[in-house]
Design a protein around this motif. Structure first.
Motif, PDB file in Angstrom:
ATOM      1  N   ASN A 498       0.829  -1.210   0.000  1.00 46.79           N
ATOM      2  CA  ASN A 498       0.000   0.000   0.000  1.00 46.79           C
ATOM      3  C   ASN A 498       0.861   1.257   0.000  1.00 46.79           C
ATOM      4  O   ASN A 498       0.557   2.245  -0.683  1.00 46.79           O
ATOM      5  CB  ASN A 498      -0.926   0.010   1.218  1.00 46.79           C
ATOM      6  CG  ASN A 498      -2.039  -1.021   1.104  1.00 46.79           C
ATOM      7  OD1 ASN A 498      -2.314  -1.537   0.019  1.00 46.79           O
ATOM      8  ND2 ASN A 498      -2.664  -1.344   2.227  1.00 46.79           N
ATOM      9  N   HIS A 501       2.345   1.811  -3.446  1.00 46.12           N
ATOM     10  CA  HIS A 501       1.290   2.332  -4.324  1.00 46.12           C
ATOM     11  C   HIS A 501       1.112   3.835  -4.137  1.00 46.12           C
ATOM     12  O   HIS A 501       0.897   4.578  -5.108  1.00 46.12           O
ATOM     13  CB  HIS A 501      -0.028   1.613  -4.045  1.00 46.12           C
ATOM     14  CG  HIS A 501      -1.138   2.027  -4.944  1.00 46.12           C
ATOM     15  ND1 HIS A 501      -2.018   3.055  -4.640  1.00 46.12           N
ATOM     16  CD2 HIS A 501      -1.515   1.569  -6.175  1.00 46.12           C
ATOM     17  CE1 HIS A 501      -2.874   3.213  -5.617  1.00 46.12           C
ATOM     18  NE2 HIS A 501      -2.615   2.323  -6.565  1.00 46.12           N
ATOM     19  N   PRO A 505       2.914   5.573  -7.625  1.00 43.68           N
ATOM     20  CA  PRO A 505       1.672   5.058  -8.241  1.00 43.68           C
ATOM     21  C   PRO A 505       1.849   4.560  -9.670  1.00 43.68           C
ATOM     22  O   PRO A 505       1.013   3.791 -10.163  1.00 43.68           O
ATOM     23  CB  PRO A 505       0.726   6.266  -8.186  1.00 43.68           C
ATOM     24  CG  PRO A 505       1.612   7.461  -8.013  1.00 43.68           C
ATOM     25  CD  PRO A 505       2.806   6.997  -7.244  1.00 43.68           C
ATOM     26  N   ASN A 508       3.688  -0.891 -11.458  1.00 42.90           N
ATOM     27  CA  ASN A 508       2.686  -1.954 -11.545  1.00 42.90           C
ATOM     28  C   ASN A 508       3.014  -2.998 -10.483  1.00 42.90           C
ATOM     29  O   ASN A 508       4.041  -3.671 -10.562  1.00 42.90           O
ATOM     30  CB  ASN A 508       2.698  -2.582 -12.939  1.00 42.90           C
ATOM     31  CG  ASN A 508       1.646  -3.662 -13.078  1.00 42.90           C
ATOM     32  OD1 ASN A 508       0.633  -3.633 -12.383  1.00 42.90           O
ATOM     33  ND2 ASN A 508       1.896  -4.617 -13.952  1.00 42.90           N
TER      34      ASN A 508
END
Length: 622
Positions: A498, A501, A505, A508
């Motif tokens: 998380n 991410h 961002p 992948n």
């Protein structure tokens, strides 16, 4: 090198060696160079020997030897070096095994592929596991067996190819060498065996024998190598006590392991525990081949395997196919744009039309993309009744499930998703089951596979690949805490994923969804496709590969006590970083390799520090 000097040095090394040599499946991963793995350790060790330097500080700095414990490790390498030098041989001519039958099988395999016969001579008796009928009928090996009184009775018959002498000489380091013997396999009971290549003209066999050890079994274990070295150095004597288990808790440990595995998997089938994950996979493959030869005479056997799965699985399947005429490997595309269930349906239709026997090997979640297929659709695809080109009912597939990433998921028990499909599940024990302390692996089946499990047991025993007493002991200690460790490691991994991410961002990330996690799929491994740039595909790929290494080097440099450049997974502490294309997919075809970052996190690590180093990496590439 004088005998006394070698023995005295070995004795000093055993007194000063790092604890990791005895207690871990890997040593000094931070200075591991895979390209030099077979030579670097012994070259540096021999340099220390020449200087008579056996200080612990010097031994600690020696690089990792070989590959986990399968291909070799510090203590097995030193044992081979010592035996070789005591007999004026190159160290590569001495190869240790945990198994007492596979060294002979390695020679038989090479001679099968070279269309050569083998004369096997032995004194007293053959290893109990040696099953001549199965070795000929299932493995296809061609050999003669001759019992003799002593090694001097061996007469070479040039027309009959290679000579192998199986010896039970109790003296470690003093083989019965003579010019008529090409290979000596010295059996040391509970400790394992040592194969000696006696002639320089047999050098072409060495890499092939080592590859058998890497793929189908393991080297003599650290604990048993340590005992063998003590005997060689004169610190202990070889006796019946050395030949048999010294673990008075063996029955209790084995019972505990079996009970734990049944509880973890939800399966009440027979449980088979092997010396490594690939050892159990080999027993599964050969057991299924045996069953097909017996119950589906004359029919082709198809092993259906993802081309980008773990390299050991891929390589071993192709090695089996290379030796048995009616066995073939078919590629199963499972990742990215290819969906596992659709691929399975298409292949099974084709195999059924040909009236062949389908065996599917697949990882769930997949490696390295961490994907889980739709399990209901998978069950439907595997359960479908198919017809041959003559409209007869085709043989039902056997699904061989590698669930190492998620060993706690219940696939096989009564009422579970794959309980009605012939399924065998196996797990690599060097991961979560042992927390990285031993290599032992295991397999279970559902109620549809009871007779198949008997065949697997037969071939596990034939290969003398059952887990050692110490492996059972460690698994008995570690398995009860496995599900809790999985939960804690997943929690760390989810938080880190998380975080990535949020701060990067554009990357992948391949990881299970929250929905899959809620179903019980809680791996602690993820893969990362980093953002790239460039004007051409070649430039973008080169940039990404360089970025992969930059990230990994940042992690292992900034957090050297926790981050390792290694394929490991399920360890008790720290994190592990690798590029599948150059590690787990080492023997995979180039076009099927994944040049991405794969990381795995453990239950115990400094997550805040990991986030800080990753944030710094992101800042450096902006």
């Amino acid at each position: 090198m004088t005998e006394n000097k070698i023995k005295n040095y070995i004795q000093a090394v055993l007194e000063n060696m790092p604890n990791d040599w005895l207690n871990l499946t890997t040593h000094r991963l931070d200075i591991y160079d895979e390209q030099l793995a077979k030579t670097q350790f012994l070259n540096q060790f021999e340099s220390l020997y020449n200087k008579n330097n056996f200080e612990k500080s010097a031994l600690i700095e020696l690089p990792t030897a070989y590959d986990y414990i399968r291909l070799g490790h510090p203590l097995s390498s030193i044992l081979e070096w010592a035996i070789a030098n005591l007999n004026h041989l190159h160290s590569e001519n001495v190869i240790s095994f945990s198994s007492k039958t596979i060294p002979v099988m390695a020679i038989l395999r090479k001679n099968l592929l070279d269309n050569k016969t083998t004369q096997i001579f032995y004194v007293d008796e053959l290893p109990k596991a040696f099953n001549a009928e199965k070795l000929r009928d299932v493995y296809g090996y061609n050999f003669s067996l001759t019992k003799i009184e002593k090694s001097e009775d061996i007469v070479r018959d040039r027309a009959n190819g290679t000579t192998v002498f199986i010896s039970q000489n109790p003296e470690i380091g003093k083989p019965d060498l003579n010019a008529n013997i090409d290979f000596i396999v010295n059996l040391y009971g509970h400790l394992g065996s040592v194969l000696i290549v006696n002639k320089t003209q047999e050098k072409s066999y060495i890499s092939e024998i080592q590859h058998v050890r890497r793929r189908e079994t393991i080297a003599m274990t650290p604990a048993n190598s340590y005992t063998a070295l003590k005997i060689l150095a004169g610190n202990s004597t070889y006796s019946d006590e050395m030949c048999h288990s010294k673990n008075n808790k063996f029955d209790a440990d084995k019972s505990s392991v079996v009970d734990s595995i049944r509880g973890i998997t939800g399966s009440h089938s027979k449980v088979q525990v092997a010396s490594s994950g690939l050892s159990i996979q080999y027993a599964i493959m050969m057991g299924l081949v045996d069953d097909a030869l017996e119950n589906h005479k004359g029919k082709a056997i198809k092993f259906i395997v993802p081309p980008n799965c773990y390299g050991g699985t891929n390589d071993q399947a192709r090695r089996v196919a290379a030796c048995i005429e009616n066995v073939e490997v078919i590629d199963l595309l499972v990742d990215g744009d290819n969906e596992m269930v659709k691929s399975i349906e298409s292949i099974l239709d084709k195999v059924a039309h040909e009236d062949a026997i389908p065996y599917i090997i697949a990882e769930i979640p997949t490696n390295p993309r961490v994907e889980v297929p739709n399990l209901e659709k998978l069950k439907t695809a595997l359960s479908a009744v198919r017809k041959t080109k003559n409209q007869d009912i085709a043989a039902a597939p056997v699904f061989i499930l590698d669930q190492t990433f998620c060993p706690n998921v219940h696939f096989l028990g009564e009422g579970e998703i794959l309980s009605t499909v012939k399924t065998i599940a196996y797990v690599s024990g060097s991961k979560f089951p042992s927390g990285g302390r031993v290599t032992a692996g295991y397999c279970v089946g559902n109620t549809k596979t009871e007779t198949l499990m008997d065949k697997i047991k037969l071939h596990l025993n034939l290969c003398d690949n059952e887990a050692t007493d110490l492996q059972y002991e460690i698994l008995a200690q570690q398995l009860p805490s496995m599900t809790q460790r999985i939960a804690e490691a997943y929690k760390n991994t989810r938080e880190f994923v998380n975080f990535i991410h949020d701060v990067l961002p554009k990357a992948n990330i391949n990881f299970v969804s929250n929905e899959l996690a809620a179903q019980g799929f809680t791996p602690s491994v993820f893969s990362l496709d980093l953002p790239t740039k460039g004007n051409t595909d070649e430039e973008r790929e080169a940039y990404k590969r360089a970025l992969n290494l930059k990230l990994i080097n940042a992690m292992i440099t900034e957090i050297p006590t926790e981050c390792k450049f290694c394929v490991s997974y399920g360890q008790l502490k720290g994190s592990y970083w690798t590029i599948p294309a150059t590690s787990t997919q080492g023997t995979t075809k180039e076009g099927d390799k994944d040049y991405i970052v794969r990381a795995s996190l453990s239950p115990k690590l400094d997550l805040a520090r990991h986030k800080k180093v990753f944030s710094d990496f992101v800042e450096s590439i902006k």
